[in-house]
Write an enzyme that holds these catalytic residues in place. Structure first.
Site, PDB file in Angstrom:
ATOM      1  N   ARG A   1      77.708  14.902 -57.666  1.00 13.36           N
ATOM      2  CA  ARG A   1      77.505  15.041 -56.341  1.00 13.36           C
ATOM      3  C   ARG A   1      78.939  15.174 -55.513  1.00 13.36           C
ATOM      4  NH1 ARG A   1      74.314  11.492 -58.476  1.00 13.36           N
ATOM      5  NH2 ARG A   1      72.111  11.355 -57.944  1.00 13.36           N
TER       6      ARG A   1
ATOM      7  N   ARG B   1      50.706  20.394 -56.108  1.00 14.95           N
ATOM      8  CA  ARG B   1      50.891  21.077 -54.870  1.00 14.95           C
ATOM      9  C   ARG B   1      52.432  20.824 -54.455  1.00 14.95           C
ATOM     10  NH1 ARG B   1      47.031  19.334 -50.108  1.00 14.95           N
ATOM     11  NH2 ARG B   1      48.137  21.076 -49.401  1.00 14.95           N
TER      12      ARG B   1
ATOM     13  N   ASP C   1      45.847  23.752 -47.280  1.00 17.01           N
ATOM     14  CA  ASP C   1      44.543  23.709 -47.703  1.00 17.01           C
ATOM     15  C   ASP C   1      43.466  24.621 -47.678  1.00 17.01           C
ATOM     16  OD1 ASP C   1      45.191  20.983 -48.778  1.00 17.01           O
ATOM     17  OD2 ASP C   1      43.801  19.723 -47.749  1.00 17.01           O
ATOM     18  N   GLU C   2      42.812  24.958 -48.571  1.00 17.29           N
ATOM     19  CA  GLU C   2      42.022  26.125 -48.551  1.00 17.29           C
ATOM     20  C   GLU C   2      40.996  26.422 -47.246  1.00 17.29           C
ATOM     21  OE1 GLU C   2      39.719  26.492 -52.111  1.00 17.29           O
ATOM     22  OE2 GLU C   2      39.097  24.461 -52.287  1.00 17.29           O
TER      23      GLU C   2
ATOM     24  N   GLU D   1      47.829  12.465 -52.274  1.00 18.30           N
ATOM     25  CA  GLU D   1      49.153  12.938 -52.477  1.00 18.30           C
ATOM     26  C   GLU D   1      49.894  13.238 -51.169  1.00 18.30           C
ATOM     27  OE1 GLU D   1      46.958  16.282 -51.562  1.00 18.30           O
ATOM     28  OE2 GLU D   1      46.511  14.776 -52.734  1.00 18.30           O
ATOM     29  N   ASP D   2      49.205  13.352 -50.404  1.00 12.94           N
ATOM     30  CA  ASP D   2      49.433  13.912 -48.905  1.00 12.94           C
ATOM     31  C   ASP D   2      50.173  12.567 -48.140  1.00 12.94           C
ATOM     32  OD1 ASP D   2      47.166  12.795 -48.678  1.00 12.94           O
ATOM     33  OD2 ASP D   2      46.348  14.044 -47.019  1.00 12.94           O
TER      34      ASP D   2
ATOM     35  N   ARG E   1      41.767   6.062 -49.265  1.00  9.11           N
ATOM     36  CA  ARG E   1      43.006   6.502 -48.889  1.00  9.11           C
ATOM     37  C   ARG E   1      43.661   5.172 -48.431  1.00  9.11           C
ATOM     38  NH1 ARG E   1      44.035  11.644 -48.423  1.00  9.11           N
ATOM     39  NH2 ARG E   1      44.798  11.636 -46.286  1.00  9.11           N
TER      40      ARG E   1
END
Length: 737
Positions: free
Chosen positions: A431, A539, A555-556, A643-644, A692
């Site tokens: 770094r 994802r 999302d689909e 995961e979101d 959730r």
């Protein structure tokens, strides 16, 4: 001319004769007395009348103040050489880089030996190492080795002192004279001189030590760490105390100190002199003699008054209400109050000559602390008064940054130590110092991703640069099959029609094979199908196909118009370090259940923007995959549909800011992905909501604190919902149902 010379000669000769006959005796006596005076200075005077003075102090007694004698420079050098037999060690000479080439930077911890006591602080260090992304249980893969013997307290008078360490480590087959080993230490030496003696030979090991003397510090090899107490949190830690309401930065007190005063011994000189700067108004300097078992034997005339004044002020209140805090040395160079001052945004004024400051290899302390001189104590008040209020505020803000980035928990102290060593090992991929001294800090700027400043989302505003002008749409497909009537095809057409879209990636996470290329709709931009590992966290994997800074995660089953996508992307370019999107959720503390709650109600306040339809920087894919503890990613995969939420935790932890919500035509309906429903045994509704909510609590425990930040801000286009002609509006489709 001849006559003049004769008169001058006669005058000088006569003067010499007069001086010889009349002043010679006085001159001889003066010379004799001067010799006697010289001899008298060499020895103490001898009194002829012993009744007037029965005894007297010798020269050595007069130099003794009752405390321990300071060793001579020669003795100090001899001590240093006996302790650091490898004092010339550098990474190039005492570290085997070949161990890091095959498996990368991996850390192995020795198995715990039965009967060896481990202090609470060392247990926290070992836990942080085991939870690190660099930990390995296989010594063949290791690049760095850490003893499971407690080496923190090497004061042999301490109850936590571990005996016979030298004999134990010499029996370890991996020891190899300490090569590629890391040793942690907080306390070294003991009364009266508190030398650097650890009580065992460290060999060629790297020493991560508190209270490091500059002359004994091996630059580029050893690491100076802060002195922290046993109550220092394992992870997370409290936020800094600097609040927006504290502006302007002027506080009640200018300069404060409250602490012990050593009456004798090392470290007593500085603290005994602190009362000289106390004025009782804006400079408060309070000391107490009440410490140790026999303090009353050494008490002086000031002790009683000092002890009384000491009780009149609360220590935390002084920290809260002072601009500068004096940090004098104690028995050792370091002090607990150094970290306490950083957290309180009380600018440290260091009076500890010869102290190698913590992580000084990477941290620029000139932006957060005043380094004073113990010998110039009386100049400190005038020095701090001359500092302009703008610079005072900058100092205070930097103390908060350093506290939260590197010092608020044992985990961060350990992580910083490991990252410094890793940067040394992989020098070409290390770094820049700028990363360590600018938000969000070196731990969150991963050199594996890039060492180029504009490649990161949080440096654009500082450098006046902008992220790329295109985005990549990443659509997760989990349905078993696709037909032309399904929403995903309409979504592809709407997103690909955006003027800012660079490409569309479909992440195929279904067990069945994706449709052939002829089944997908025609798009003005490239459309690519990439195969995932059928994990929920896939994802957020850093796929090489993502070639833009911005990622539109979808999302689909999401339903968006081209205008919504365009406007959201324009907003994101102004906030490239945050999540910008449509569906929002919030968290709250439930005092009845003593846990965090999760709600999907549409209110004026939110703390999460779901990645079912949101923009964010692609760098967060790298952080999610490589920075987050593996346990948190595995937990999100096990729970099936969190995961979101975890991504929101991550971004808020990095930025310490809330996400940004933008205009949405209709409310997003959260649907459980089919694969998640099958694996977790849920079908949506209350059970999925409860799942959730459990994720929020598990993630908060994993981070050690709650990083999510609430917001009430929603950004709409100009003239949105205004009673004007639609032709005057840029994003016309946003108001069409």
């Amino acid at each position: 001319m001849q006559i003049r010379k004769k008169y001058i000669f006669m005058t000088l000769f006569a003067s010499w004769l007069l001086l010889f006959f009349f002043g010679g005796d006085q001159l001889r006596r003066l010379a004799f007395l001067s010799r006697r005076k010289t001899d008298a200075l060499k020895t103490w005077p001898r009194w002829t009348d012993t009744t007037l003075l029965q005894s007297f102090a010798g020269p050595g007694d007069l130099q003794d103040d009752g405390g321990p004698r300071q060793p001579s420079p020669k003795a100090r050098r001899a001590t240093r050489m006996s302790i650091y037999k490898n004092s010339r060690c550098r990474m190039e000479t005492c570290f085997d880089f070949s161990k890091c080439e095959k498996y990368g930077f991996k850390v192995f911890i020795y198995p715990a030996e039965r009967g060896d006591p481990v202090s609470e602080s060392y247990f926290k260090i070992i836990t942080a190492l085991e939870e690190s992304r660099y930990y390995t249980s296989n010594p063949e893969e290791a690049c760095l080795f850490v003893l499971n013997l407690d080496t923190l307290d090497r004061d042999h008078l301490s109850v936590q002192y571990v005996h016979n360490i030298n004999e134990k480590i010499q029996g370890f087959p991996l020891w190899n004279d300490g090569r590629n080993h890391l040793i942690f230490n907080l306390y070294s030496g003991t009364w009266p001189n508190y030398t650097e003696d650890l009580g065992f030979d460290i060999g060629q090991a790297i020493l991560a030590k508190a209270s490091f003397y500059v002359e004994r510090f091996r630059p580029g090899f050893d690491i100076s760490i802060p002195l922290f107490s046993k109550d220092h949190p394992q992870k997370g830690g409290e936020r800094g105390w600097l609040a927006q309401s504290s502006l302007p930065p002027k506080k009640k007190y200018l300069l404060v100190f409250k602490g012990k005063r050593y009456l004798t011994g090392i470290g007593s000189d500085t603290r005994n002199a602190l009362h000289h700067i106390h004025n009782g108004k804006d400079i408060i300097s309070l000391t107490t003699c009440k410490h140790g078992k026999d303090w009353e034997k050494h008490k002086d005339a000031r002790c009683d008054k000092d002890n009384t004044d000491y009780e009149k002020f609360d220590y935390r209140e002084l920290l809260h209400n002072s601009t500068f805090c004096i940090i004098p040395r104690g028995r050792r160079l370091g002090s607990f109050r150094f970290l306490e001052a950083l957290q309180a945004a009380c600018i440290p004024v260091l009076l500890s000559n010869g102290w190698e400051l913590p992580f000084s290899e990477v941290i620029d302390w000139s932006k957060a602390a005043i380094v004073g001189d113990e010998r110039l104590l009386l100049q400190i008040p005038s020095t701090v008064r001359c500092i302009h209020r703008d610079k005072v505020l900058a100092f205070q803000q930097h103390t908060q940054f350093l506290w939260e980035a590197y010092f608020s928990s044992v985990e961060k102290i350990v992580q910083t130590t490991l990252e410094i060593i890793k940067d040394r090992v992989f020098g070409r991929q290390s770094r820049p110092k700028f990363f360590w001294n600018a938000l969000p800090g070196g731990l969150l700027a991963q050199p594996e991703y890039s060492t180029h400043i504009p490649d990161f989302p949080f440096y654009h505003l500082q450098h006046g640069s902008s992220p790329s002008s295109k985005f990549t749409a990443l659509i997760r497909a989990m349905a078993p099959g696709i037909s032309l009537s399904q929403p995903i095809l309409k979504l592809i057409q709407a997103v690909s029609a955006s003027q800012y879209c660079s490409q569309v990636l479909v992440l195929w996470s279904s067990e069945k094979s994706p449709p052939p290329s002829g089944k997908w709709p025609q798009t003005p931009v490239p459309l690519t199908v990439i195969h995932g590992r059928r994990k929920i966290s896939d994802r957020f994997f850093p796929y090489p196909a993502i070639g833009t800074d911005a990622v539109l995660s979808l999302d689909e089953h999401a339903s968006l118009s081209t205008s919504e996508v365009d406007f959201a992307f324009v907003v994101w370019r102004s906030f490239p370090d945050r999540i910008v999107g449509f569906p929002m959720r919030s968290h709250f503390w439930d005092p009845g259940q003593h846990r965090w709650g999760f709600t999907s109600k549409w209110t004026n306040e939110f703390s999460m923007v779901l990645t079912a339809a949101a923009f964010y920087h692609r760098y967060y894919h790298s952080l999610f995959t490589h920075y987050l503890p593996a346990g948190l990613r595995e937990l999100s995969d096990q729970l099936g549909d969190c995961e979101d939420i975890l991504m929101n935790f991550l971004v808020s932890a990095v930025t310490r800011l809330p996400p940004v919500k933008v205009t949405q035509r209709k409310q997003h309906k959260e649907a459980a992905p089919q694969q998640a429903s099958q694996s977790a045994g849920i079908s949506g509704g209350p059970l999925r909501f409860s799942q959730r909510q459990a994720c929020v609590n598990r993630f908060a425990a994993g981070f050690g604190y709650m990083p999510l930040v609430h917001s009430q801000l929603r950004l709409d286009p100009v003239l949105f919902k205004d009673q004007v002609s639609v032709l005057r509006k840029k994003y016309r489709q946003l108001e069409k149902q």
